[in-house]
Design a protein around this motif. Structure first.
Motif, PDB file in Angstrom:
ATOM      1  N   ARG A  49       0.934  -0.877   0.117  1.00 21.64           N
ATOM      2  CA  ARG A  49      -0.234  -0.242  -0.185  1.00 21.64           C
ATOM      3  C   ARG A  49       1.067   1.201  -0.186  1.00 21.64           C
ATOM      4  O   ARG A  49       1.676   1.485   0.581  1.00 21.64           O
ATOM      5  N   LEU A  50       0.895   2.261  -0.763  1.00 19.39           N
ATOM      6  CA  LEU A  50       1.763   3.374  -1.191  1.00 19.39           C
ATOM      7  C   LEU A  50       1.334   3.692   0.683  1.00 19.39           C
ATOM      8  O   LEU A  50       2.353   4.543   0.858  1.00 19.39           O
ATOM      9  N   ASN A  51       0.105   4.275   0.508  1.00 17.12           N
ATOM     10  CA  ASN A  51       0.005   5.153   1.788  1.00 17.12           C
ATOM     11  C   ASN A  51       0.855   4.438   3.339  1.00 17.12           C
ATOM     12  O   ASN A  51       1.233   5.693   3.884  1.00 17.12           O
ATOM     13  N   MET A  52       1.794   3.585   3.004  1.00 17.47           N
ATOM     14  CA  MET A  52       2.021   2.536   3.966  1.00 17.47           C
ATOM     15  C   MET A  52       3.596   2.758   4.063  1.00 17.47           C
ATOM     16  O   MET A  52       4.045   2.339   4.884  1.00 17.47           O
ATOM     17  N   LEU A  53       4.202   2.960   2.409  1.00 16.51           N
ATOM     18  CA  LEU A  53       5.941   2.979   2.636  1.00 16.51           C
ATOM     19  C   LEU A  53       5.969   4.189   2.963  1.00 16.51           C
ATOM     20  O   LEU A  53       6.155   4.942   2.704  1.00 16.51           O
ATOM     21  N   SER A  54       7.467   3.899   3.923  1.00 19.53           N
ATOM     22  CA  SER A  54       8.463   5.689   4.172  1.00 19.53           C
ATOM     23  C   SER A  54       8.853   6.592   2.603  1.00 19.53           C
ATOM     24  O   SER A  54       8.422   5.475   1.246  1.00 19.53           O
ATOM     25  N   ALA A  55       8.800   7.533   2.413  1.00 18.40           N
ATOM     26  CA  ALA A  55       9.292   8.070   1.114  1.00 18.40           C
ATOM     27  C   ALA A  55      10.365   7.477   0.225  1.00 18.40           C
ATOM     28  O   ALA A  55      10.447   6.851  -0.468  1.00 18.40           O
ATOM     29  N   SER A  56      11.565   6.421   1.531  1.00 18.58           N
ATOM     30  CA  SER A  56      12.466   6.099   0.607  1.00 18.58           C
ATOM     31  C   SER A  56      12.392   4.892  -0.042  1.00 18.58           C
ATOM     32  O   SER A  56      12.492   4.114  -1.409  1.00 18.58           O
ATOM     33  N   ILE A  81      -1.970 -11.568   5.070  1.00 16.56           N
ATOM     34  CA  ILE A  81      -1.848 -10.296   4.893  1.00 16.56           C
ATOM     35  C   ILE A  81      -0.979  -9.796   6.492  1.00 16.56           C
ATOM     36  O   ILE A  81      -0.745 -10.202   7.511  1.00 16.56           O
ATOM     37  N   ARG A  82      -1.137  -8.376   5.975  1.00 18.24           N
ATOM     38  CA  ARG A  82      -0.155  -7.796   7.167  1.00 18.24           C
ATOM     39  C   ARG A  82       1.636  -9.004   6.999  1.00 18.24           C
ATOM     40  O   ARG A  82       1.839  -8.653   8.079  1.00 18.24           O
ATOM     41  N   ASP A  87      13.423  -6.017   7.734  1.00 22.80           N
ATOM     42  CA  ASP A  87      13.308  -4.751   7.225  1.00 22.80           C
ATOM     43  C   ASP A  87      12.372  -4.077   8.121  1.00 22.80           C
ATOM     44  O   ASP A  87      12.678  -2.772   7.746  1.00 22.80           O
ATOM     45  N   GLY A  88      11.289  -4.145   7.854  1.00 18.70           N
ATOM     46  CA  GLY A  88       9.848  -3.764   8.919  1.00 18.70           C
ATOM     47  C   GLY A  88       9.246  -3.767   8.112  1.00 18.70           C
ATOM     48  O   GLY A  88       8.417  -3.083   8.173  1.00 18.70           O
ATOM     49  N   LEU A  89       9.132  -3.392   6.739  1.00 15.30           N
ATOM     50  CA  LEU A  89       8.045  -3.348   5.571  1.00 15.30           C
ATOM     51  C   LEU A  89       7.006  -4.133   5.723  1.00 15.30           C
ATOM     52  O   LEU A  89       6.919  -5.576   6.237  1.00 15.30           O
ATOM     53  N   VAL A  90       5.652  -3.671   5.289  1.00 14.67           N
ATOM     54  CA  VAL A  90       5.065  -4.834   5.761  1.00 14.67           C
ATOM     55  C   VAL A  90       4.113  -4.571   4.197  1.00 14.67           C
ATOM     56  O   VAL A  90       3.523  -3.492   3.740  1.00 14.67           O
ATOM     57  N   PHE A  91       3.668  -6.075   4.321  1.00 12.67           N
ATOM     58  CA  PHE A  91       3.130  -6.261   3.052  1.00 12.67           C
ATOM     59  C   PHE A  91       2.155  -6.689   2.216  1.00 12.67           C
ATOM     60  O   PHE A  91       1.928  -8.008   3.967  1.00 12.67           O
ATOM     61  N   ASP A  92       1.187  -7.539   1.443  1.00 10.55           N
ATOM     62  CA  ASP A  92       0.630  -8.698   1.312  1.00 10.55           C
ATOM     63  C   ASP A  92       1.008  -9.268   0.811  1.00 10.55           C
ATOM     64  O   ASP A  92       1.848  -9.048  -0.223  1.00 10.55           O
ATOM     65  N   LYS A  93       1.953 -10.510   0.860  1.00 11.37           N
ATOM     66  CA  LYS A  93       1.815 -11.490   0.165  1.00 11.37           C
ATOM     67  C   LYS A  93       1.231 -12.343  -0.283  1.00 11.37           C
ATOM     68  O   LYS A  93       0.633 -13.248   0.513  1.00 11.37           O
ATOM     69  N   HIS A  94       0.338 -12.923  -1.230  1.00 14.96           N
ATOM     70  CA  HIS A  94      -0.007 -13.896  -2.417  1.00 14.96           C
ATOM     71  C   HIS A  94       1.106 -14.708  -2.800  1.00 14.96           C
ATOM     72  O   HIS A  94       2.548 -14.730  -3.571  1.00 14.96           O
ATOM     73  N   GLU A 112       2.370 -20.902   8.336  1.00 17.84           N
ATOM     74  CA  GLU A 112       3.488 -21.308   9.383  1.00 17.84           C
ATOM     75  C   GLU A 112       4.694 -19.814   9.404  1.00 17.84           C
ATOM     76  O   GLU A 112       4.576 -19.543   9.769  1.00 17.84           O
ATOM     77  N   THR A 113       5.095 -19.690   7.665  1.00 17.19           N
ATOM     78  CA  THR A 113       5.760 -18.346   7.167  1.00 17.19           C
ATOM     79  C   THR A 113       4.805 -17.404   7.881  1.00 17.19           C
ATOM     80  O   THR A 113       5.627 -16.449   8.223  1.00 17.19           O
ATOM     81  N   CYS A 114       3.649 -17.267   7.726  1.00 14.21           N
ATOM     82  CA  CYS A 114       2.614 -16.014   7.300  1.00 14.21           C
ATOM     83  C   CYS A 114       2.938 -15.645   9.045  1.00 14.21           C
ATOM     84  O   CYS A 114       3.019 -14.889   9.514  1.00 14.21           O
ATOM     85  N   ILE A 115       2.567 -16.914  10.017  1.00 14.31           N
ATOM     86  CA  ILE A 115       2.136 -16.488  11.219  1.00 14.31           C
ATOM     87  C   ILE A 115       3.870 -16.212  12.082  1.00 14.31           C
ATOM     88  O   ILE A 115       3.190 -15.107  12.495  1.00 14.31           O
ATOM     89  N   GLN A 116       4.484 -16.279  11.866  1.00 14.70           N
ATOM     90  CA  GLN A 116       5.960 -16.785  12.496  1.00 14.70           C
ATOM     91  C   GLN A 116       6.455 -15.173  11.742  1.00 14.70           C
ATOM     92  O   GLN A 116       7.255 -14.498  13.140  1.00 14.70           O
ATOM     93  N   SER A 117       5.720 -14.067  10.692  1.00 14.86           N
ATOM     94  CA  SER A 117       6.016 -13.157  10.385  1.00 14.86           C
ATOM     95  C   SER A 117       5.277 -12.242  10.401  1.00 14.86           C
ATOM     96  O   SER A 117       4.715 -10.911  10.114  1.00 14.86           O
ATOM     97  N   GLY A 118       4.162 -12.362  11.385  1.00 15.80           N
ATOM     98  CA  GLY A 118       3.484 -11.464  12.339  1.00 15.80           C
ATOM     99  C   GLY A 118       1.937 -11.020  11.509  1.00 15.80           C
ATOM    100  O   GLY A 118       1.556 -10.244  11.733  1.00 15.80           O
ATOM    101  N   GLY A 119       2.122 -12.094  10.286  1.00 11.45           N
ATOM    102  CA  GLY A 119       0.837 -11.959   8.895  1.00 11.45           C
ATOM    103  C   GLY A 119      -0.833 -12.682   9.581  1.00 11.45           C
ATOM    104  O   GLY A 119      -0.532 -13.652  10.662  1.00 11.45           O
ATOM    105  N   LYS A 120      -1.221 -12.726   9.076  1.00  6.48           N
ATOM    106  CA  LYS A 120      -2.770 -12.672   9.202  1.00  6.48           C
ATOM    107  C   LYS A 120      -2.942 -14.307   7.949  1.00  6.48           C
ATOM    108  O   LYS A 120      -2.786 -13.395   6.664  1.00  6.48           O
ATOM    109  N   TYR A 121      -3.039 -15.186   7.980  1.00  2.00           N
ATOM    110  CA  TYR A 121      -3.371 -16.221   6.898  1.00  2.00           C
ATOM    111  C   TYR A 121      -4.468 -16.191   6.507  1.00  2.00           C
ATOM    112  O   TYR A 121      -5.502 -16.721   7.206  1.00  2.00           O
ATOM    113  N   GLU A 122      -5.150 -16.198   5.156  1.00  2.00           N
ATOM    114  CA  GLU A 122      -6.264 -16.327   4.782  1.00  2.00           C
ATOM    115  C   GLU A 122      -6.029 -17.582   3.379  1.00  2.00           C
ATOM    116  O   GLU A 122      -5.026 -16.961   2.807  1.00  2.00           O
ATOM    117  N   ASP A 123      -6.732 -18.174   3.408  1.00  2.00           N
ATOM    118  CA  ASP A 123      -6.750 -19.461   1.983  1.00  2.00           C
ATOM    119  C   ASP A 123      -7.125 -18.278   0.364  1.00  2.00           C
ATOM    120  O   ASP A 123      -7.752 -17.403   0.853  1.00  2.00           O
TER     121      ASP A 123
END
Length: 124
Positions: A49-56, A81-82, A87-94, A112-123
């Motif tokens: 999401r563009l609004n969630m990214l720093s300028a750099s 999701i999330r 590096d601290g970047l947050v995004f949705d990984k499909h 498992e990877t999703c949960i370890q990375s602080g995200g929420k898994y969706e089928d």
């Protein structure tokens, strides 16, 4: 004291509302996104999401990825999701099937990877 408590409740409600807006569903405007599509090589597509990214970060990601699109639904196994990278970047990984990878992703590995990375898994 009651005024402070009421202010706190309003603040919490506002935070919840802003979070739900930031992570709303597929009805969001594609112009608000940038995707790094690696489906053919790695069976993944990352959606920022563009609004969630720093300028750099915005400058770097938009230089190498596609703006104004969303990751496709076709052949998707699941998504995280999330997802938060090291590096601290947050995004949705499909995650997808049918790439040139030797092995496709499976739902349990993705979850498992999703949960370890602080995200929420969706089928799918």
């Amino acid at each position: 004291m009651a005024r402070l408590f009421l202010s706190f409740i309003v603040f919490i409600m506002l935070c919840v509302m802003l979070t739900s807006v930031a992570y709303a569903g597929s009805g969001e405007d594609p112009k608000a996104f940038v995707i790094c599509e690696r489906i053919k090589r790695q069976s993944i597509c990352e959606e920022y999401r563009l609004n969630m990214l720093s300028a750099s970060d915005r400058q770097l990601i938009t230089k190498h990825c596609i703006t104004g699109k969303r990751c496709p639904d076709e052949n998707r196994i699941g998504r995280c999701i999330r997802y938060q990278d090291p590096d601290g970047l947050v995004f949705d990984k499909h995650y997808y099937v049918g790439s040139k990878k030797k092995h496709d992703w499976n739902a349990s590995t993705i979850k498992e990877t999703c949960i370890q990375s602080g995200g929420k898994y969706e089928d799918g």
